[in-house]
Design an enzyme around this catalytic site. Structure first.
Site, PDB file in Angstrom:
ATOM      1  N   HIS A 263       0.834  -1.207   0.000  1.00 14.97           N
ATOM      2  CA  HIS A 263       0.000   0.000   0.000  1.00 14.97           C
ATOM      3  C   HIS A 263       0.872   1.263   0.000  1.00 14.97           C
ATOM      4  O   HIS A 263       0.731   2.139  -0.855  1.00 14.97           O
ATOM      5  CB  HIS A 263      -0.911  -0.025   1.238  1.00 14.97           C
ATOM      6  N   GLU A 264       1.789   1.325   0.953  1.00 18.43           N
ATOM      7  CA  GLU A 264       2.613   2.537   1.073  1.00 18.43           C
ATOM      8  C   GLU A 264       3.575   2.676  -0.112  1.00 18.43           C
ATOM      9  O   GLU A 264       3.893   3.788  -0.528  1.00 18.43           O
ATOM     10  CB  GLU A 264       3.362   2.554   2.410  1.00 18.43           C
ATOM     11  N   HIS A 267       1.837   4.593  -2.742  1.00 18.73           N
ATOM     12  CA  HIS A 267       1.950   6.042  -2.515  1.00 18.73           C
ATOM     13  C   HIS A 267       3.355   6.522  -2.901  1.00 18.73           C
ATOM     14  O   HIS A 267       3.523   7.572  -3.522  1.00 18.73           O
ATOM     15  CB  HIS A 267       1.714   6.369  -1.045  1.00 18.73           C
ATOM     16  N   GLU A 293      -4.511   7.670  -3.243  1.00 18.18           N
ATOM     17  CA  GLU A 293      -5.031   6.390  -2.753  1.00 18.18           C
ATOM     18  C   GLU A 293      -5.312   5.441  -3.919  1.00 18.18           C
ATOM     19  O   GLU A 293      -5.216   4.223  -3.762  1.00 18.18           O
ATOM     20  CB  GLU A 293      -6.297   6.636  -1.921  1.00 18.18           C
TER      21      GLU A 293
HETATM   22 ZN    ZN Z   1      -3.167   5.163   1.640  1.00 16.98          ZN
END
Ligand code: ZN
Length: 499
Positions: A263-264, A267, A293
């Site tokens: 997830h990170e 980003h 996101e």
């Molecule tokens: Zn996020």
């Protein structure tokens, strides 16, 4: 006299330096700082934020913007310079409406509030956090009052994360999602959770597989760090300096650091893929929270929870956790990490139930801001709404309204962008697949460069040059549309039930 654009650029670079310094201190606070540093850190951050704000809203910046704007007609409207003038003018007009002392007060309260929240959450003590929440809401009202032309108060807060987005648009999208998601959850098989979800997943091995996937997804060691924290996040200080964080649950596969790392990293590669020419300007970051996101979710879910990804990575993952997974075949594992099942914690939720967690927060935030809901009644309102949406009730506030850091940090208006990001992740992936029909074959080979290249070209390199609506239009050819996302979830749930 020097060229106004050159002067503007050098002024903005100094202001960006102050904001970057504040972000480094934030990273330090959440990753390295002993708790005792909190009171001083809150003051330091408030000073830096106030200084950056004061420097930015000076009349001198307004004059430089005006002079530079008058020459904008000579520029290519898509050039960095033209976009810099346009974006900075909008930022400046917005920031100029907010008194510097309110900005400083909000920063200080956010920093202190986060410490108070962490303790309240640990002790499962909502009453100790309630005064901080009241104070935060009070400051939000003062902030909203700086923008009397807003169609509704929530628009002001949403605009900080998703410029130009209206609350009404979010309501329309969420009204489309809510019954569909509830239907999918109701139709999902209600079998017992798999035993192997409870591990063991030794921390060392989690770190090793997380780093391996982070590297494969483009987080190279020369520009990225990965550190442990309580509530994972990503901050970037430059396109070549990106800080990822993760957490390690040894007895819960959903809390495995691999998913939070993917997830990170999503980003992080967005920040890293920005054009370095935009560094030290207000354009040097992702376009909006929802677009950001969309990238974390694209890497974590659309890729990271897909069967092709696991066909590639499962042998290595299983080898890392033999005690838990030795006898678990790939299909069973893939089903377990995707099955729709109501749960209490948003960050651990599967893709189908996740949106309902966000709808809960979106509705409660509006009620708190309008005064329809008193903070005293928040725990009960939270529990009742979760029961209405997902059919389960938190046994404690720690697992209910105290679970998220956002409100303690003053981030009202942020939650809906998570779900808009989910919706966009699938919309963007559909567009990517139209250009790259064998994208999932690349994933199955563990090859991500072509996917990266496409995302860099269509999204990452632009940073904040265009508005969110313009950026979305450029990448998918229209506005946010929940239909591809709903199709994707229906297909996924159907395939899991059939498996
Ligand atoms: Zn996020």
């Amino acid at each position: 006299m020097s060229d106004p654009l050159t002067s503007l650029r050098s002024e903005l670079a100094r202001i960006c330096d102050l904001s970057t310094a504040a972000r480094v201190l934030e990273w330090d606070q959440l990753v390295m700082m002993p708790p005792g540093g909190a009171p001083t850190r809150a003051e330091t951050l408030a000073t830096l934020t106030e200084l950056a704000h004061e420097l930015f809203v000076r009349d001198e910046i307004g004059e430089l913007l005006e002079e530079a704007s008058s020459r904008r007609a000579d520029l290519d409207p898509e050039s960095d310079d033209a976009c810099l003038i346009e974006v900075t003018r909008r930022d400046w007009e917005k920031a100029s409406r907010v008194p510097a002392e309110l900005t400083a007060e909000q920063t200080k309260l956010a920093s202190e509030g986060m410490e108070a929240w962490a303790k309240a959450r640990e002790d499962d003590d909502f009453a100790s956090f309630r005064p901080w929440l009241d104070r935060t809401l009070e400051l939000k009202q003062r902030y909203i009052a700086c923008f009397p032309d807003a169609a509704e108060p929530y628009d002001v807060l949403l605009d900080d994360f998703e410029r130009g987005m209206r609350t009404e648009e979010v309501r329309t999208i969420f009204a489309r999602l809510r019954p569909e998601l509830q239907e999918l959850v109701a139709a999902a098989p209600d079998d017992e959770p798999e035993e192997f979800l409870a591990g063991p997943y030794p921390r060392e091995a989690q770190h090793e597989v997380s780093v391996a996937v982070a590297r494969a997804f483009g987080a190279d060691a020369s520009s990225f760090r990965l550190d442990p924290t309580v509530h994972p996040f990503c901050l970037s200080f430059a396109t070549q300096d990106v800080r990822l964080t993760t957490r390690y649950a040894e007895d819960d596969l959903h809390g495995n650091s691999l998913f939070s790392t993917m997830h990170e990293v999503g980003h992080g590669v967005y920040e890293h893929g920005g054009d370095p020419a935009l560094d030290r300007t207000p354009l040097a970051t992702g376009c909006s929270s929802a677009l950001h996101e969309s990238q974390s979710r694209l890497w974590e879910n659309v890729i990271g929870r897909s069967l092709p990804f696991w066909r590639w990575f499962y042998p290595r993952f299983r080898a890392a956790f033999p005690e838990a997974l030795e006898r678990v075949p790939l299909e069973r594992f893939h089903r377990a990490i995707n099955r729709a099942q109501p749960s209490l914690i948003r960050v651990d939720a599967d893709e189908t139930t996740y949106g309902l967690h966000i709808i809960l927060r979106f509705e409660l935030e509006q009620e708190l801001l309008s005064g329809a809901l008193a903070t005293d009644d928040l725990p009960d309102a939270w529990n009742a709404k979760l029961e209405e949406l997902l059919g389960i009730r938190p046994p404690s506030n720690r697992l209910g309204c105290l679970q998220d850091v956002h409100w303690s940090g003053g981030m009202f208006g942020y939650f809906p962008t998570y779900q808009l990001g989910n919706v966009l992740s699938v919309q963007i992936w559909e567009r990517l697949e139209a250009d790259l029909p064998d994208a999932y074959e690349h994933v199955e080979r563990g090859s991500f460069e072509a996917i990266h290249e496409w995302l860099r070209e269509h999204l990452y390199r632009h940073g904040r040059k265009f508005t969110p609506a313009e950026t979305i239009e450029r990448i998918v050819g229209g506005p946010i549309d929940p239909e591809p996302y709903l199709r994707y979830l229906r297909d996924k749930n159907a395939s899991l039930t059939a498996a």
